[in-house]
Design a protein around this motif. Structure first.
Motif, PDB file in Angstrom:
ATOM      1  N   GLY A 237      37.641  31.438  33.792  1.00  0.00           N
ATOM      2  CA  GLY A 237      36.813  32.573  34.186  1.00  0.00           C
ATOM      3  C   GLY A 237      36.110  33.212  33.008  1.00  0.00           C
ATOM      4  O   GLY A 237      35.583  32.528  32.126  1.00  0.00           O
ATOM      5  N   ASP A 238      36.125  34.550  32.969  1.00  0.00           N
ATOM      6  CA  ASP A 238      35.465  35.292  31.897  1.00  0.00           C
ATOM      7  C   ASP A 238      36.419  35.673  30.774  1.00  0.00           C
ATOM      8  O   ASP A 238      36.017  36.346  29.819  1.00  0.00           O
ATOM      9  CB  ASP A 238      34.847  36.587  32.459  1.00  0.00           C
ATOM     10  CG  ASP A 238      33.745  36.311  33.473  1.00  0.00           C
ATOM     11  OD1 ASP A 238      33.039  35.289  33.308  1.00  0.00           O
ATOM     12  OD2 ASP A 238      33.601  37.100  34.424  1.00  0.00           O
ATOM     13  N   TYR A 289      40.789  38.970  35.559  1.00  0.00           N
ATOM     14  CA  TYR A 289      40.591  38.087  36.710  1.00  0.00           C
ATOM     15  C   TYR A 289      40.251  38.916  37.945  1.00  0.00           C
ATOM     16  O   TYR A 289      39.401  38.543  38.749  1.00  0.00           O
ATOM     17  CB  TYR A 289      41.857  37.255  36.933  1.00  0.00           C
ATOM     18  CG  TYR A 289      41.725  36.227  38.018  1.00  0.00           C
ATOM     19  CD1 TYR A 289      40.809  35.185  37.914  1.00  0.00           C
ATOM     20  CD2 TYR A 289      42.531  36.289  39.154  1.00  0.00           C
ATOM     21  CE1 TYR A 289      40.687  34.238  38.909  1.00  0.00           C
ATOM     22  CE2 TYR A 289      42.425  35.343  40.154  1.00  0.00           C
ATOM     23  CZ  TYR A 289      41.498  34.320  40.029  1.00  0.00           C
ATOM     24  OH  TYR A 289      41.386  33.381  41.027  1.00  0.00           O
ATOM     25  N   ALA A 309      44.849  32.880  38.120  1.00  0.00           N
ATOM     26  CA  ALA A 309      44.314  32.512  36.807  1.00  0.00           C
ATOM     27  C   ALA A 309      45.438  32.219  35.816  1.00  0.00           C
ATOM     28  O   ALA A 309      45.344  31.277  35.012  1.00  0.00           O
ATOM     29  CB  ALA A 309      43.423  33.631  36.278  1.00  0.00           C
TER      30      ALA A 309
END
Length: 325
Positions: A237-238, A289, A309
């Protein structure tokens, strides 16, 4: 983790603690409990790991008599009083979640994770030079002493995470716990040493300043750190920091439920922002997340359920490091 309540660092430098935390603890009479005395009662044999087997070995530190009294007469005679047993059970449950997640997706079929009890850890007074670290050890100092003890037991195998359950509620230098390089990732050898990782969970801090749910969450948090290398985290993800694999989910307008990796990081950076003290490691809530915000929140709850995550990141690392092809 950055230095502080929940410390993880790839370098050797020592960053400062938040003054607010230091002042708060000192004002409340902050002086850490002295390290316990006496050698360990047993010596553990070398861990003969088979391919695909990863061990997480959890060790009880010394819990002083006044603290044991809080948990009933039965705990006075045990090396594993109730809070330590609950922390161990939470760690075991968390790794069961990872394996269930992976096997639901036909992954990690050759990997087994065994969470087990280690013999009590005691630090002989002769091994502690007279200094501030004798009374108020830093996280690095405590981890070094811990490694000396497990090395003396011939317990380093290259594929084990060793977790010490410490009781130091007033030691701001340890905070809620942590892990430090070069022994911060299970299975990654550094400088010719084995790949055994170490982590400390300050159960005394979570029990005295917070609650049993926070104890469980932080025990999981610190153990999971040793299976979350930076490159794996960066690919999820980020996230650019493993705390950001966590979640903070509104269960109603005034309640936020926090997952283990987000514990001590989901709230505002102040005393009482969720946990009593805020973590000082890496964290950007915009990259979590999932984070539903803190506006209007006055109740914080803590779950042992890992985010998807977190499960994915740990699964990827176990696949890379331990799966049999």
């Amino acid at each position: 983790m950055g230095p502080g309540l929940d410390e993880r660092s790839s370098g050797g430098s020592h960053s400062r603690w938040h003054v607010t935390r230091r002042e708060a603890l000192v004002a409340l009479g902050g002086a850490a409990l002295a390290a316990s005395t006496g050698p360990s009662k047993t010596t553990m044999a070398a861990d003969r790991s088979r391919d695909g087997l990863v061990r997480v070995r959890v060790y009880p530190g010394r819990v002083p008599f006044p603290a044991r009294v809080r948990y009933g007469l039965d705990d006075l005679r045990r090396d594993w009083p109730t809070p330590l047993r609950d922390a161990l059970a939470a760690i075991e449950e968390a790794f069961d979640q990872v394996l269930a997640y992976a096997r639901d997706r036909s992954r990690l079929e050759s990997v087994d994770i065994r969470v087990e009890r280690g013999a009590p850890i005691r630090f002989p007074p002769a091994s502690i030079p007279l200094s501030i670290d004798a009374v108020l050890p830093s996280l690095r100092c405590l981890l070094e002493r811990f490694r000396d003890r497990i090395r003396s037991r011939n317990a380093l195998t290259g594929r084990c995470c060793h977790v010490l359950l410490e009781w130091s509620p007033l030691n701001y230098r340890i905070g809620y716990g942590g892990t430090l390089a070069p022994h911060s990732i299970t299975g990654e050898a550094d400088g010719g040493d084995t790949g055994d990782a170490q982590a400390v969970v300050n159960v005394g801090a979570t029990e005295v300043w917070d609650s049993r749910p926070v104890t469980r969450a932080m025990a999981i948090h610190e153990a999971m750190h040793t299976f979350l290398p930076d490159d794996i985290v960066d690919a999820i993800g980020d996230a650019v920091c493993d705390h950001e694999l966590g979640t903070a989910v509104r269960t109603d307008a005034e309640t936020l439920e926090v997952s283990p990796m987000a514990t001590a990081y989901a709230g505002p950076d102040r005393i009482g922002g969720g946990t009593r003290f805020h973590g000082t490691g890496c964290c950007d809530r915009s990259r979590f997340y999932r984070h539903d915000g803190t506006d209007g929140i006055d109740t914080w709850t803590y779950t042992t359920e890992l985010s998807e995550a977190t499960c994915e990141a740990v699964t990827r690392y176990l696949e890379r490091q331990f799966a049999i092809s």
